[in-house]
Motif scaffolding. Structure first.
Motif, PDB file in Angstrom:
ATOM      1  N   GLN A   4      32.917 -30.113 -25.137  1.00  0.00           N
ATOM      2  CA  GLN A   4      32.567 -29.768 -26.278  1.00  0.00           C
ATOM      3  C   GLN A   4      32.550 -28.458 -26.447  1.00  0.00           C
ATOM      4  O   GLN A   4      32.225 -27.624 -25.601  1.00  0.00           O
ATOM      5  CB  GLN A   4      31.621 -30.477 -26.682  1.00  0.00           C
ATOM      6  CG  GLN A   4      31.125 -30.009 -28.169  1.00  0.00           C
ATOM      7  CD  GLN A   4      29.748 -30.472 -28.638  1.00  0.00           C
ATOM      8  OE1 GLN A   4      30.006 -31.523 -28.715  1.00  0.00           O
ATOM      9  NE2 GLN A   4      28.621 -29.790 -30.098  1.00  0.00           N
ATOM     10  N   GLY A  23      32.820 -23.893 -27.944  1.00  0.00           N
ATOM     11  CA  GLY A  23      32.751 -23.471 -29.297  1.00  0.00           C
ATOM     12  C   GLY A  23      31.484 -22.460 -29.667  1.00  0.00           C
ATOM     13  O   GLY A  23      31.535 -22.210 -30.917  1.00  0.00           O
ATOM     14  N   ILE A  24      30.405 -22.240 -29.111  1.00  0.00           N
ATOM     15  CA  ILE A  24      29.580 -21.957 -29.125  1.00  0.00           C
ATOM     16  C   ILE A  24      29.738 -20.163 -28.313  1.00  0.00           C
ATOM     17  O   ILE A  24      29.858 -19.754 -27.152  1.00  0.00           O
ATOM     18  CB  ILE A  24      28.292 -21.808 -28.807  1.00  0.00           C
ATOM     19  CG1 ILE A  24      27.491 -23.253 -29.548  1.00  0.00           C
ATOM     20  CG2 ILE A  24      27.209 -21.538 -28.838  1.00  0.00           C
ATOM     21  CD1 ILE A  24      26.276 -23.940 -28.704  1.00  0.00           C
ATOM     22  N   GLN A  36      27.661 -14.766 -32.111  1.00  0.00           N
ATOM     23  CA  GLN A  36      27.544 -16.268 -32.635  1.00  0.00           C
ATOM     24  C   GLN A  36      26.657 -16.448 -34.037  1.00  0.00           C
ATOM     25  O   GLN A  36      26.472 -17.641 -34.649  1.00  0.00           O
ATOM     26  CB  GLN A  36      26.817 -16.799 -31.602  1.00  0.00           C
ATOM     27  CG  GLN A  36      26.162 -18.733 -31.863  1.00  0.00           C
ATOM     28  CD  GLN A  36      27.768 -19.659 -32.179  1.00  0.00           C
ATOM     29  OE1 GLN A  36      28.981 -19.229 -32.033  1.00  0.00           O
ATOM     30  NE2 GLN A  36      27.697 -20.425 -32.826  1.00  0.00           N
ATOM     31  N   GLN A  76      31.859 -25.271 -33.601  1.00  0.00           N
ATOM     32  CA  GLN A  76      32.096 -26.272 -32.335  1.00  0.00           C
ATOM     33  C   GLN A  76      33.610 -26.860 -33.169  1.00  0.00           C
ATOM     34  O   GLN A  76      33.533 -28.530 -33.296  1.00  0.00           O
ATOM     35  CB  GLN A  76      30.777 -26.696 -32.449  1.00  0.00           C
ATOM     36  CG  GLN A  76      30.076 -25.764 -31.776  1.00  0.00           C
ATOM     37  CD  GLN A  76      27.925 -26.416 -31.402  1.00  0.00           C
ATOM     38  OE1 GLN A  76      28.719 -27.171 -31.275  1.00  0.00           O
ATOM     39  NE2 GLN A  76      27.507 -26.114 -32.035  1.00  0.00           N
ATOM     40  N   GLN A 108      21.282 -26.639 -27.024  1.00  0.00           N
ATOM     41  CA  GLN A 108      22.450 -25.434 -27.710  1.00  0.00           C
ATOM     42  C   GLN A 108      21.821 -24.446 -28.480  1.00  0.00           C
ATOM     43  O   GLN A 108      22.223 -23.921 -28.966  1.00  0.00           O
ATOM     44  CB  GLN A 108      22.950 -26.345 -29.284  1.00  0.00           C
ATOM     45  CG  GLN A 108      23.869 -27.859 -28.281  1.00  0.00           C
ATOM     46  CD  GLN A 108      25.015 -28.515 -28.734  1.00  0.00           C
ATOM     47  OE1 GLN A 108      25.161 -27.484 -30.020  1.00  0.00           O
ATOM     48  NE2 GLN A 108      25.332 -29.274 -29.201  1.00  0.00           N
ATOM     49  N   GLN A 147      22.897 -20.837 -28.675  1.00  0.00           N
ATOM     50  CA  GLN A 147      22.846 -19.825 -30.179  1.00  0.00           C
ATOM     51  C   GLN A 147      21.466 -18.748 -29.212  1.00  0.00           C
ATOM     52  O   GLN A 147      22.078 -17.423 -29.875  1.00  0.00           O
ATOM     53  CB  GLN A 147      22.129 -20.723 -30.842  1.00  0.00           C
ATOM     54  CG  GLN A 147      23.436 -21.955 -31.019  1.00  0.00           C
ATOM     55  CD  GLN A 147      24.493 -22.140 -32.322  1.00  0.00           C
ATOM     56  OE1 GLN A 147      24.595 -20.947 -32.311  1.00  0.00           O
ATOM     57  NE2 GLN A 147      24.570 -22.811 -32.354  1.00  0.00           N
TER      58      GLN A 147
END
Length: 195
Positions: free
Chosen positions: A72, A74-75, A82, A117, A165, A169
């Protein structure tokens, strides 16, 4: 990097993707290529196209890599960028293709919550199909690079020892570089045929 990257509502970040296109991901492990087909998942493919085109994935970590399951990412590493995308959700697409090895899908937190993400399936994860995970493309070159991504941290906090997560962020790459230095990352993602 696009000037519109900090504005998810801009016209530049909401262009319609071509029917098919390829994105090259240059990573700390090597290069892989994703081919997207808009017919599979129009809303998802449009978002992916614009994120790649805008430079969103440059210097982005593979923060959750679960061996045998998926990788995974995509941050964005910049908490300001973000923050502008965190709630920029797109509508769900019907699941037309299965989550099989090499397929790429957006992560979700429930209906209509896809944002930035994505994950790459390591194996046959077709159980995800009925949960609404709609593939937007597939790795057509370099799957061995994806297979080699660092998975030693495992599941993210609080269920595992991997990154939180929420902290990614809020703190971006500074947190990941300090606490999870072995994570592999995307150096640059570009549309094939564009610079």
């Amino acid at each position: 990097m696009s000037e519109s990257l900090g504005d998810p509502a801009s016209a530049e970040m909401n262009a319609t993707a071509p029917e098919t296109f390829r994105a090259r991901f240059e990573t700390s492990r090597g290069t892989f290529v994703v081919e997207s087909n808009r017919a599979w998942s129009p809303n998802g493919v449009d978002r992916f196209y614009n994120l790649v085109r805008g430079g969103f994935f440059n210097d982005v970590r593979f923060f959750r890599v679960i061996a045998g399951f998926m990788a995974q990412f995509g941050i964005n590493g910049d908490p300001v960028i973000q923050g502008s995308w965190r709630d920029a959700n797109i509508p769900d697409d019907p699941v037309l293709m299965g989550n099989t090895r090499g397929r790429v899908s957006f992560a979700t937190a429930g209906p209509n919550t896809r944002s930035t993400q994505l994950f790459i399936n390591f194996g046959d994860n077709s159980r995800l199909d009925e949960m609404g995970f709609s593939p937007i493309g597939e790795v057509i070159e370099g799957m061995e690079v994806v297979d080699a991504l660092y998975s030693g941290y495992g599941e993210g906090a609080p269920n595992g020892n991997g990154p939180s997560q929420g902290r990614i962020q809020a703190e971006g790459n500074a947190y990941l570089e300090a606490d999870f230095p072995s994570l592999d990352y995307i150096e640059r993602a570009t549309l094939v045929g564009e610079n």
